[in-house]
Design a protein around this motif. Sequence first.
Motif, PDB file in Angstrom:
ATOM      1  N   UNK A   1      83.778  29.158  25.391  1.00  0.00           N
ATOM      2  CA  UNK A   1      84.864  28.813  24.463  1.00  0.00           C
ATOM      3  C   UNK A   1      84.990  27.297  24.374  1.00  0.00           C
ATOM      4  N   UNK A   2      84.934  26.617  25.507  1.00  0.00           N
ATOM      5  CA  UNK A   2      85.042  25.158  25.516  1.00  0.00           C
ATOM      6  C   UNK A   2      83.917  24.511  24.711  1.00  0.00           C
ATOM      7  N   UNK A   3      82.716  25.016  24.870  1.00  0.00           N
ATOM      8  CA  UNK A   3      81.570  24.495  24.131  1.00  0.00           C
ATOM      9  C   UNK A   3      81.765  24.694  22.626  1.00  0.00           C
ATOM     10  N   UNK A   4      82.228  25.859  22.258  1.00  0.00           N
ATOM     11  CA  UNK A   4      82.460  26.171  20.841  1.00  0.00           C
ATOM     12  C   UNK A   4      83.526  25.251  20.234  1.00  0.00           C
ATOM     13  N   UNK A   5      84.575  24.972  21.011  1.00  0.00           N
ATOM     14  CA  UNK A   5      85.722  24.197  20.491  1.00  0.00           C
ATOM     15  C   UNK A   5      85.613  22.703  20.732  1.00  0.00           C
ATOM     16  N   UNK A   6      84.772  22.311  21.663  1.00  0.00           N
ATOM     17  CA  UNK A   6      84.672  20.898  21.995  1.00  0.00           C
ATOM     18  C   UNK A   6      85.876  20.377  22.755  1.00  0.00           C
ATOM     19  N   UNK A   7      86.588  21.270  23.434  1.00  0.00           N
ATOM     20  CA  UNK A   7      87.735  20.860  24.254  1.00  0.00           C
ATOM     21  C   UNK A   7      87.956  21.885  25.359  1.00  0.00           C
ATOM     22  N   UNK A   8      88.745  21.507  26.340  1.00  0.00           N
ATOM     23  CA  UNK A   8      89.002  22.398  27.467  1.00  0.00           C
ATOM     24  C   UNK A   8      89.869  23.577  27.038  1.00  0.00           C
ATOM     25  N   UNK A   9      89.838  24.623  27.826  1.00  0.00           N
ATOM     26  CA  UNK A   9      90.696  25.780  27.576  1.00  0.00           C
ATOM     27  C   UNK A   9      92.154  25.337  27.556  1.00  0.00           C
ATOM     28  N   UNK A  10      92.528  24.484  28.512  1.00  0.00           N
ATOM     29  CA  UNK A  10      93.908  23.997  28.562  1.00  0.00           C
ATOM     30  C   UNK A  10      94.294  23.295  27.265  1.00  0.00           C
TER      31      UNK A  10
ATOM     32  N   UNK B   1      94.243  22.214  37.274  1.00  0.00           N
ATOM     33  CA  UNK B   1      93.102  22.539  36.428  1.00  0.00           C
ATOM     34  C   UNK B   1      93.253  23.894  35.745  1.00  0.00           C
ATOM     35  N   UNK B   2      93.862  24.853  36.395  1.00  0.00           N
ATOM     36  CA  UNK B   2      93.988  26.200  35.837  1.00  0.00           C
ATOM     37  C   UNK B   2      95.257  26.290  34.988  1.00  0.00           C
ATOM     38  N   UNK B   3      95.101  26.551  33.696  1.00  0.00           N
ATOM     39  CA  UNK B   3      96.255  26.536  32.794  1.00  0.00           C
ATOM     40  C   UNK B   3      97.417  27.437  33.220  1.00  0.00           C
ATOM     41  N   UNK B   4      97.123  28.615  33.755  1.00  0.00           N
ATOM     42  CA  UNK B   4      98.190  29.549  34.149  1.00  0.00           C
ATOM     43  C   UNK B   4      98.975  29.073  35.372  1.00  0.00           C
ATOM     44  N   UNK B   5      98.440  28.055  36.063  1.00  0.00           N
ATOM     45  CA  UNK B   5      99.066  27.592  37.298  1.00  0.00           C
ATOM     46  C   UNK B   5      99.355  26.090  37.290  1.00  0.00           C
ATOM     47  N   UNK B   6      99.115  25.415  36.184  1.00  0.00           N
ATOM     48  CA  UNK B   6      99.268  23.959  36.124  1.00  0.00           C
ATOM     49  C   UNK B   6     100.688  23.512  36.453  1.00  0.00           C
ATOM     50  N   UNK B   7     101.679  24.254  36.010  1.00  0.00           N
ATOM     51  CA  UNK B   7     103.064  23.849  36.225  1.00  0.00           C
ATOM     52  C   UNK B   7     103.555  24.076  37.652  1.00  0.00           C
ATOM     53  N   UNK B   8     102.805  24.821  38.459  1.00  0.00           N
ATOM     54  CA  UNK B   8     103.226  25.113  39.839  1.00  0.00           C
ATOM     55  C   UNK B   8     102.125  24.801  40.849  1.00  0.00           C
ATOM     56  N   UNK B   9     101.185  23.965  40.458  1.00  0.00           N
ATOM     57  CA  UNK B   9      99.961  23.745  41.234  1.00  0.00           C
ATOM     58  C   UNK B   9     100.194  23.304  42.673  1.00  0.00           C
ATOM     59  N   UNK B  10     101.299  22.669  42.958  1.00  0.00           N
ATOM     60  CA  UNK B  10     101.529  22.161  44.310  1.00  0.00           C
ATOM     61  C   UNK B  10     102.483  23.035  45.128  1.00  0.00           C
ATOM     62  N   UNK B  11     102.828  24.194  44.633  1.00  0.00           N
ATOM     63  CA  UNK B  11     103.803  25.059  45.304  1.00  0.00           C
ATOM     64  C   UNK B  11     103.183  26.423  45.628  1.00  0.00           C
ATOM     65  N   UNK B  12     102.616  26.570  46.845  1.00  0.00           N
ATOM     66  CA  UNK B  12     101.963  27.831  47.197  1.00  0.00           C
ATOM     67  C   UNK B  12     102.876  29.065  47.052  1.00  0.00           C
ATOM     68  N   UNK B  13     104.153  28.933  47.342  1.00  0.00           N
ATOM     69  CA  UNK B  13     105.056  30.081  47.204  1.00  0.00           C
ATOM     70  C   UNK B  13     105.188  30.490  45.735  1.00  0.00           C
ATOM     71  N   UNK B  14     105.278  29.503  44.848  1.00  0.00           N
ATOM     72  CA  UNK B  14     105.359  29.799  43.416  1.00  0.00           C
ATOM     73  C   UNK B  14     104.038  30.393  42.917  1.00  0.00           C
ATOM     74  N   UNK B  15     102.922  29.878  43.431  1.00  0.00           N
ATOM     75  CA  UNK B  15     101.613  30.431  43.071  1.00  0.00           C
ATOM     76  C   UNK B  15     101.548  31.893  43.493  1.00  0.00           C
ATOM     77  N   UNK B  16     102.002  32.190  44.700  1.00  0.00           N
ATOM     78  CA  UNK B  16     101.988  33.559  45.203  1.00  0.00           C
ATOM     79  C   UNK B  16     102.823  34.480  44.308  1.00  0.00           C
TER      80      UNK B  16
END
Length: 189
Positions: free
Chosen positions: A42-51, A124-139
Amino acid sequence: MIKPQSLKRPLFLMGLPGCGKSTLGRALRSIGYEFTDLDEAVELRCGMSVADVIKRNGIDHFRRLEASELQRLIDSDKPQIIACGGGTPCHADNMERMNRTGLTVRLECCRERLVRRLAEAGGVRPMFADIATDPAAIDRRVDSLSAEREPFYAQAAATFDSSRLESSEEIDSTVAKFISRFANPSHNE
């Protein structure tokens, strides 16, 4: 060194973000298997990251692009290993198409390692970008995604433990187990 056998049909890796789909797929590519990461396609097709695709055009647009790229890979009739995005099986008729045309393998990782992998990935992961530093929130988000996606993941033809992908020794061992189980002619016909 394990020599790859040719695949007779696509083999789809699926599972939650951080379960090791891309890591396992790249390791299989490094020993000679054909491998495509659907997000990278998808990134190759669009020329940009998924995010960036999601940020600019929304998640629904991304899901349409993802389904289109999945169909393109299926239509190529090229036997290969395809790492699907974590949500790929849950949209359109993607799961049905994958089950009809190839072998679907659900990767499962122990919770502790999954959460650690997602935390180590930072934003890096769009679904987790807003909580990337909080393991409890990730869980908690992993719990939510698991509940939402389970009906689709449960349709996979097989499951495989992908917990051991942290070191080169673990990767080599996991690849050998994966090949033994899924990449032999009797599983791939």
